[in-house]
Motif scaffolding. Structure first.
Motif, PDB file in Angstrom:
ATOM      1  N   PRO A 124      33.529  53.105  44.900  1.00 20.51           N
ATOM      2  CA  PRO A 124      34.576  52.470  45.538  1.00 20.51           C
ATOM      3  C   PRO A 124      35.704  52.151  44.386  1.00 20.51           C
ATOM      4  O   PRO A 124      35.409  51.610  43.339  1.00 20.51           O
ATOM      5  CB  PRO A 124      33.874  50.997  45.652  1.00 20.51           C
ATOM      6  CG  PRO A 124      32.579  51.322  45.722  1.00 20.51           C
ATOM      7  CD  PRO A 124      32.203  52.382  44.965  1.00 20.51           C
ATOM      8  N   ARG A 125      36.881  52.440  44.667  1.00 19.89           N
ATOM      9  CA  ARG A 125      38.025  52.174  43.843  1.00 19.89           C
ATOM     10  C   ARG A 125      38.526  50.800  43.974  1.00 19.89           C
ATOM     11  O   ARG A 125      39.443  50.334  42.996  1.00 19.89           O
ATOM     12  CB  ARG A 125      39.230  53.074  44.152  1.00 19.89           C
ATOM     13  CG  ARG A 125      39.075  54.279  43.267  1.00 19.89           C
ATOM     14  CD  ARG A 125      37.788  55.145  43.294  1.00 19.89           C
ATOM     15  NE  ARG A 125      37.938  56.448  42.571  1.00 19.89           N
ATOM     16  CZ  ARG A 125      37.073  57.513  42.356  1.00 19.89           C
ATOM     17  NH1 ARG A 125      35.964  57.111  42.857  1.00 19.89           N
ATOM     18  NH2 ARG A 125      37.219  58.421  41.497  1.00 19.89           N
ATOM     19  N   GLU A 126      38.229  50.087  44.990  1.00 22.20           N
ATOM     20  CA  GLU A 126      38.790  48.557  45.065  1.00 22.20           C
ATOM     21  C   GLU A 126      38.017  47.806  45.986  1.00 22.20           C
ATOM     22  O   GLU A 126      37.091  48.182  46.785  1.00 22.20           O
ATOM     23  CB  GLU A 126      40.193  48.746  46.133  1.00 22.20           C
ATOM     24  CG  GLU A 126      40.610  47.603  46.286  1.00 22.20           C
ATOM     25  CD  GLU A 126      41.976  47.562  47.250  1.00 22.20           C
ATOM     26  OE1 GLU A 126      42.141  47.417  48.459  1.00 22.20           O
ATOM     27  OE2 GLU A 126      42.981  48.146  46.747  1.00 22.20           O
ATOM     28  N   VAL A 127      37.717  46.474  45.432  1.00 24.61           N
ATOM     29  CA  VAL A 127      36.734  45.715  46.166  1.00 24.61           C
ATOM     30  C   VAL A 127      37.603  44.367  46.501  1.00 24.61           C
ATOM     31  O   VAL A 127      37.936  43.762  45.449  1.00 24.61           O
ATOM     32  CB  VAL A 127      35.524  45.389  45.347  1.00 24.61           C
ATOM     33  CG1 VAL A 127      34.708  44.340  45.863  1.00 24.61           C
ATOM     34  CG2 VAL A 127      34.845  46.569  44.837  1.00 24.61           C
ATOM     35  N   ALA A 128      37.540  43.927  47.927  1.00 25.13           N
ATOM     36  CA  ALA A 128      38.253  42.730  48.419  1.00 25.13           C
ATOM     37  C   ALA A 128      39.781  42.688  47.544  1.00 25.13           C
ATOM     38  O   ALA A 128      40.250  41.676  47.315  1.00 25.13           O
ATOM     39  CB  ALA A 128      37.630  41.536  47.878  1.00 25.13           C
ATOM     40  N   GLY A 129      40.542  43.748  47.640  1.00 27.51           N
ATOM     41  CA  GLY A 129      41.890  44.007  47.208  1.00 27.51           C
ATOM     42  C   GLY A 129      41.939  43.957  45.686  1.00 27.51           C
ATOM     43  O   GLY A 129      43.162  44.149  45.390  1.00 27.51           O
ATOM     44  N   ARG A 130      40.909  44.066  44.931  1.00 31.97           N
ATOM     45  CA  ARG A 130      40.905  44.201  43.400  1.00 31.97           C
ATOM     46  C   ARG A 130      40.663  45.461  43.205  1.00 31.97           C
ATOM     47  O   ARG A 130      39.434  45.983  43.182  1.00 31.97           O
ATOM     48  CB  ARG A 130      40.074  43.096  42.748  1.00 31.97           C
ATOM     49  CG  ARG A 130      40.249  43.029  41.420  1.00 31.97           C
ATOM     50  CD  ARG A 130      39.415  41.818  40.484  1.00 31.97           C
ATOM     51  NE  ARG A 130      39.419  40.495  41.438  1.00 31.97           N
ATOM     52  CZ  ARG A 130      38.495  39.563  40.948  1.00 31.97           C
ATOM     53  NH1 ARG A 130      37.814  39.762  39.717  1.00 31.97           N
ATOM     54  NH2 ARG A 130      38.804  38.385  41.665  1.00 31.97           N
ATOM     55  N   ALA A 131      41.487  46.353  42.093  1.00 34.65           N
ATOM     56  CA  ALA A 131      41.105  47.420  41.804  1.00 34.65           C
ATOM     57  C   ALA A 131      39.972  47.654  40.668  1.00 34.65           C
ATOM     58  O   ALA A 131      39.832  46.539  39.679  1.00 34.65           O
ATOM     59  CB  ALA A 131      42.517  48.102  41.034  1.00 34.65           C
ATOM     60  N   MET A 132      39.224  48.427  40.835  1.00 35.57           N
ATOM     61  CA  MET A 132      37.967  48.615  39.896  1.00 35.57           C
ATOM     62  C   MET A 132      38.639  49.733  38.699  1.00 35.57           C
ATOM     63  O   MET A 132      38.974  50.671  39.106  1.00 35.57           O
ATOM     64  CB  MET A 132      37.051  49.282  40.576  1.00 35.57           C
ATOM     65  CG  MET A 132      36.312  48.419  41.693  1.00 35.57           C
ATOM     66  SD  MET A 132      35.557  46.950  40.974  1.00 35.57           S
ATOM     67  CE  MET A 132      36.611  45.667  41.428  1.00 35.57           C
ATOM     68  N   TRP A 175      32.510  48.020  40.028  1.00 34.43           N
ATOM     69  CA  TRP A 175      31.858  47.310  41.358  1.00 34.43           C
ATOM     70  C   TRP A 175      30.595  46.677  41.482  1.00 34.43           C
ATOM     71  O   TRP A 175      30.119  46.050  42.492  1.00 34.43           O
ATOM     72  CB  TRP A 175      32.183  48.325  42.573  1.00 34.43           C
ATOM     73  CG  TRP A 175      31.543  49.429  42.516  1.00 34.43           C
ATOM     74  CD1 TRP A 175      31.791  50.806  41.822  1.00 34.43           C
ATOM     75  CD2 TRP A 175      30.223  49.731  43.024  1.00 34.43           C
ATOM     76  NE1 TRP A 175      30.841  51.712  41.804  1.00 34.43           N
ATOM     77  CE2 TRP A 175      29.648  50.920  42.745  1.00 34.43           C
ATOM     78  CE3 TRP A 175      29.359  49.072  44.144  1.00 34.43           C
ATOM     79  CZ2 TRP A 175      28.372  51.604  43.399  1.00 34.43           C
ATOM     80  CZ3 TRP A 175      28.069  49.549  44.461  1.00 34.43           C
ATOM     81  CH2 TRP A 175      27.883  50.800  44.223  1.00 34.43           C
ATOM     82  N   MET A 176      29.787  47.149  40.382  1.00 33.33           N
ATOM     83  CA  MET A 176      28.287  46.755  40.286  1.00 33.33           C
ATOM     84  C   MET A 176      28.133  45.487  39.514  1.00 33.33           C
ATOM     85  O   MET A 176      27.108  45.357  39.015  1.00 33.33           O
ATOM     86  CB  MET A 176      27.389  47.851  40.023  1.00 33.33           C
ATOM     87  CG  MET A 176      27.590  49.013  40.734  1.00 33.33           C
ATOM     88  SD  MET A 176      27.019  50.631  40.050  1.00 33.33           S
ATOM     89  CE  MET A 176      25.736  50.046  39.452  1.00 33.33           C
ATOM     90  N   GLU A 177      29.457  44.955  39.028  1.00 31.29           N
ATOM     91  CA  GLU A 177      29.312  44.026  37.803  1.00 31.29           C
ATOM     92  C   GLU A 177      28.497  42.865  37.919  1.00 31.29           C
ATOM     93  O   GLU A 177      27.960  42.028  37.187  1.00 31.29           O
ATOM     94  CB  GLU A 177      30.616  43.436  37.646  1.00 31.29           C
ATOM     95  CG  GLU A 177      30.970  42.688  36.259  1.00 31.29           C
ATOM     96  CD  GLU A 177      32.470  42.495  36.162  1.00 31.29           C
ATOM     97  OE1 GLU A 177      32.604  41.612  35.181  1.00 31.29           O
ATOM     98  OE2 GLU A 177      33.328  42.474  36.968  1.00 31.29           O
TER      99      GLU A 177
END
Length: 469
Positions: free
Chosen positions: A392-400, A406-408
């Protein structure tokens, strides 16, 4: 009776009592694998049916060796298995057949397991999506267009689809917790050192990764953990195993659970996950426990800083030959090369700073456990994503900003080696599974498993919503 839907505990009991033979069990699982695995690609390097049936018949003639006697098991493809192809998901090892077992494989064999094949994993186990150029992608049993997670994605999918009774996983950054959540099963990351490393390479500094059991119930996990756990005389920091399967009936009433949610918004989380996970914890409240929201106890950016320094440095040490050799570099995934290249820039000062942060977080967590019996976090920040993505390059509008950012949300547990049980939490609006991390202080493995056992008896998500193909 559908043999493949029995719990591993019930299966072992029936086999020990002579109600089921190893051959009958093997036939049932091989039939199910033939029907369902082509769509999932969870089990790879499957051995010939005739060889497996002959081995099962031989086990029926032998004295019982342990809890796994005669059970068909598929071992994660990051674990070396004597005489059985082990690829690590890498084209560099596409035809590698080890001459000896890694320690946990040897322990499974000693307990009577029959190795039928391997479970799929990402190349070198890096990234939480199980695809590689040797075996392809593993798909989610609840939606074949979605990922099963990783790096124990093949194990999670195989368990959910009832292709194996239990499975081994390994976990550095949620590698057995994420697929367990995505596949609606349980996964247990034990206290670091309880399931020991092999006596190879560095065994003093490399303390981020551990093997652990996965199953469809905490009871199955407890039995399996008794086989995998226990000191290795050749490695430091060993822990003595307990009779976990005999310690599952601890009462829940009065237990206190601290709910950390999204760590005060430090971790972006897709819609619906926090609500589902908090709702799942209500099962503990119904049993008399107290669930209390708590503020983030430590700066998330410090945890991430420490984690990325240590992870990249360890990866660079272990895999530098993949970077230095042009031929190997050409056959290695970009994310692994990035980890190595980044790790080669780390200085001694970087490592000491990362270790100091890690030490402060361990002390902070210890003080939290003066107030709470366990802490809880969502297992993942995203729902199972499309299987044709890399990450995933983005999670909930936040760029990774990296392949693993995304597994932080798994880092607070992994960084300090706490015991953590992944609890299935139910399903979102689109029918995809999710889970909750329940974790305690070092050495509280039996307590966390007992809490999970009570939760399972109240919810039993793996049986409530079996996958539909």
């Amino acid at each position: 009776m559908d043999i493949c839907t029995l719990s591993a505990t019930d299966l072992s009991r029936r086999m020990a009592a002579g109600q089921l033979t190893a051959r009958t069990v093997m036939e049932a699982f091989l039939d199910r694998i033939a029907a369902l695995n082509p769509g999932l690609n969870a089990i790879v390097s499957l051995r010939p049916e005739a060889d497996l049936l002959a081995e099962a018949e031989a086990m029926d003639r032998l004295p019982r060796r342990g809890w796994l006697h005669g059970m068909p098991l598929a071992v994660k493809d990051l674990v070396a298995t004597r005489g059985l192809r082990t690829t690590y998901g890498s084209p560099l090892h596409a035809d590698f057949v080890p001459e000896a077992d890694d320690l946990i494989a040897a322990r499974m064999r000693e307990a009577g397991a029959i190795f039928i094949g391997k479970t799929n994993t990402p190349e070198w186990g890096q990234g939480s999506h199980s695809y590689n150029p040797v075996h392809g992608v593993t798909r989610n049993p609840y939606d074949l267009t979605r990922t099963a997670g990783g790096s124990s994605g093949g194990a999670g999918a195989a368990l959910a689809a009832r292709l194996v009774p239990v499975a081994d996983g390994s976990d550095m950054m949620g590698s057995l917790r994420n697929p367990a959540a995505f596949c609606n099963v349980y996964g247990f990351r034990p206290s670091w050192g309880l399931v020991p490393q092999d006596a190879e390479g560095d065994t003093f500094l490399s303390t981020l990764t551990t093997d652990g059991p996965m199953g469809r119930s905490p009871e199955d996990i407890a039995h399996f953990l008794e086989i995998l756990a226990g000191p290795n005389p050749g490695t430091p920091f060993g822990r003595t195993a307990e009779p976990y399967s005999d310690l599952l009936t601890t009462g829940i009433k009065g237990k206190r659970i601290g709910w950390l949610a999204d760590w005060d918004s430090a971790y972006p989380v897709e819609d619906g996950i926090l609500e589902l996970c908090r709702g799942a914890l209500a099962a503990f409240e119904d049993l008399g426990a107290i669930v209390e929201p708590i503020a983030a106890p430590f700066p998330a950016e410090d945890l991430w800083d420490s984690w990325t320094v240590l992870r990249s440095a360890i990866t660079a040490r272990a895999k530098r030959d993949l970077f230095d050799d042009p031929a190997k570099r050409a056959l290695t995934k970009p994310e692994t090369l990035w980890e190595i290249e980044t790790g080669l820039t780390r200085t001694a000062a970087d490592l000491f700073r990362a270790s100091e942060i890690r030490s402060r977080w361990y002390a902070t967590a210890a003080r939290l456990y003066d107030r709470f019996d366990a802490l809880a976090l969502p297992s993942a920040q995203v729902w199972p994503f499309p299987a044709d993505w890399t990450w995933p390059r983005e999670v909930a509008g936040r760029a990774m900003d990296s392949y693993h950012r995304w597994m932080e949300i798994t880092v607070p547990v992994s960084l300090i080696g706490l015991p953590c049980l992944l609890l299935p939490a139910g399903f979102g609006a689109d029918g995809l599974p999710m889970g909750v991390q329940l974790f305690g202080p070092t050495g509280s493995d039996a307590r966390i498993l007992a809490m999970g056992h009570a939760y399972h008896r109240a919810t039993n998500w793996p049986s409530q919503r079996p996958p539909v193909f």
